[in-house]
Design a protein around this motif. Structure first.
Motif, mmCIF file in Angstrom:
data_model
loop_
_atom_site.group_PDB
_atom_site.id
_atom_site.type_symbol
_atom_site.label_atom_id
_atom_site.label_comp_id
_atom_site.label_asym_id
_atom_site.label_seq_id
_atom_site.Cartn_x
_atom_site.Cartn_y
_atom_site.Cartn_z
ATOM 1 N N CYS A 18 0.796 -1.189 0.061
ATOM 2 C CA CYS A 18 0.027 0.060 0.055
ATOM 3 C C CYS A 18 0.810 1.322 -0.023
ATOM 4 O O CYS A 18 0.489 2.154 0.366
ATOM 5 C CB CYS A 18 -0.977 0.072 1.262
ATOM 6 S SG CYS A 18 -2.109 -1.243 1.276
ATOM 7 N N ASP A 19 2.086 1.325 -0.559
ATOM 8 C CA ASP A 19 2.896 2.384 -0.392
ATOM 9 C C ASP A 19 2.641 3.241 -1.982
ATOM 10 O O ASP A 19 2.985 4.461 -1.924
ATOM 11 C CB ASP A 19 4.199 2.014 -0.279
ATOM 12 C CG ASP A 19 4.841 1.779 0.789
ATOM 13 O OD1 ASP A 19 4.234 1.872 1.839
ATOM 14 O OD2 ASP A 19 5.928 0.944 0.898
ATOM 15 N N GLN A 44 6.576 -1.603 10.675
ATOM 16 C CA GLN A 44 5.477 -0.555 9.832
ATOM 17 C C GLN A 44 4.155 -0.710 10.450
ATOM 18 O O GLN A 44 3.190 -1.030 9.811
ATOM 19 C CB GLN A 44 5.534 -1.246 8.411
ATOM 20 C CG GLN A 44 6.711 -0.948 7.698
ATOM 21 C CD GLN A 44 6.519 -1.276 6.104
ATOM 22 O OE1 GLN A 44 5.716 -2.095 5.768
ATOM 23 N NE2 GLN A 44 7.348 -0.787 5.465
ATOM 24 N N LYS A 72 0.702 0.500 9.258
ATOM 25 C CA LYS A 72 0.033 -0.333 8.193
ATOM 26 C C LYS A 72 -0.720 -1.447 8.702
ATOM 27 O O LYS A 72 -1.190 -2.338 8.123
ATOM 28 C CB LYS A 72 0.954 -0.942 7.025
ATOM 29 C CG LYS A 72 1.853 -0.052 6.234
ATOM 30 C CD LYS A 72 2.601 -0.645 5.418
ATOM 31 C CE LYS A 72 3.386 0.327 4.287
ATOM 32 N NZ LYS A 72 4.276 -0.373 3.523
#
Length: 303
Positions: free
Chosen positions: A16-17, A56, A59
């Motif tokens: 999802c970057d 991360q 996320k």
């Protein structure tokens, strides 16, 4: 040259970057990537997910959704569904962090489990049991401030994410958790603080509380006032996948006990297990002045 197993797990980290790709498409791409590597690179996939969860955390809703979407390659059979098998290995990683009392990683894993409970993957009763294991730390005789604060944050942050499901299953236990966290926060107001020893002494405001815990409790009370609905500020990527709607929980977290701290261990006493040295450190909150813009007129003298 990057080792092959490192390259495998790195491919997960850009989940999802890309701003030009929707989160739904990114999740589907990573699901297919995991499917294609489960047979030959299973350990690398597990390591990649563990790193993603702990490195991360922004996320976290996507990591939880990705796990529930996992499917196995055709012809590769397993005695349990692939999401359950993967989650079992992630729980082992969580237990390893718990045994070492690595509070940061413990908190993040519990947030991950909270999202999974909200999706409907983890059974509510096992999630409640996990949270009660951490709130029980607050009742330990002589529990340190550091240990109690970390345990309270672990339970509260996970509850914030899973309250919409847990309240429907065990409303009394959810209220018990809120009561224990509130009582602990109130008990801190009478304790000496080193964070602000001078300022605000002229007011009646309790400035020597744990502000992080105070903010968390405030958020939990707002969720309670809203009927324990899922917080609107948290993402719900699972809503874009029809197969994740109205899931029947199939994964039960194991019962745990939060291990005690080993304090003040003498150097001459050596054991094979690493000791956790207790540290009584003040919590310091940095307060910055508001940015104020002032218009300044410059006047130049002319000859």
């Amino acid at each position: 040259m990057v080792p092959f197993n490192v390259a495998i797990r790195r491919r997960l980290f850009d989940l999802c970057d890309d701003e030009n790709i929707s989160a739904t498409s990114s999740l589907e791409t990573k699901r297919n990537y995991i499917r294609d590597n489960l047979k030959d690179n299973y350990d690398s996939i597990i390591e990649g997910l563990q790193i993603g969860i702990t490195q991360q955390p922004y996320k976290m809703p996507f990591w939880a959704t990705l796990l529930t979407l996992v499917i196995g390659p055709e012809g590769l059979e397993t005695d349990v569904p692939w999401p359950n098998r993967i989650c079992s290995d992630l729980v082992r990683g969580f237990q390893a962090q718990l045994d070492k009392l690595r509070w940061r990683e413990i908190r993040l894993y519990l947030q991950f489990f909270g999202h999974l409970a909200a999706i409907g993957f983890i059974t509510p009763e096992s999630m409640v049991s996990q949270l009660l294991s951490f709130t029980s730390v607050l009742d330990e005789p002589g529990v340190s401030y550091e240990r109690a604060s970390m345990a309270a944050l672990c339970a509260g942050e996970a509850l914030l994410r899973a309250a919409s499901v847990l309240h429907n299953h065990s409303p009394h236990k959810v209220y018990d958790i809120l009561s224990v966290l509130g009582a602990f926060s109130q008990s801190l107001q009478a304790q000496t603080s080193m964070s602000q020893p001078v300022i605000l002494l002229h007011t009646q405001e309790a400035h020597n509380t744990n502000e992080q815990l105070k903010c968390l409790l405030s958020a939990l009370r707002e969720v309670e006032d809203d009927g324990f609905a899922y917080p609107a500020t948290l993402l719900r990527p699972q809503e874009n996948f029809p197969q994740l709607q109205d899931l029947e929980p199939t994964f039960a977290l194991p019962s745990i006990l939060v291990p005690p701290e080993i304090a003040h261990v003498e150097e001459e006493i050596s054991t094979s297990a690493p000791a956790v040295h207790h540290r009584e450190l003040p919590t310091v909150w940095i307060r910055l002045f508001d940015v104020e813009f002032e218009s300044i007129t410059l006047r130049y003298a002319t000859a």
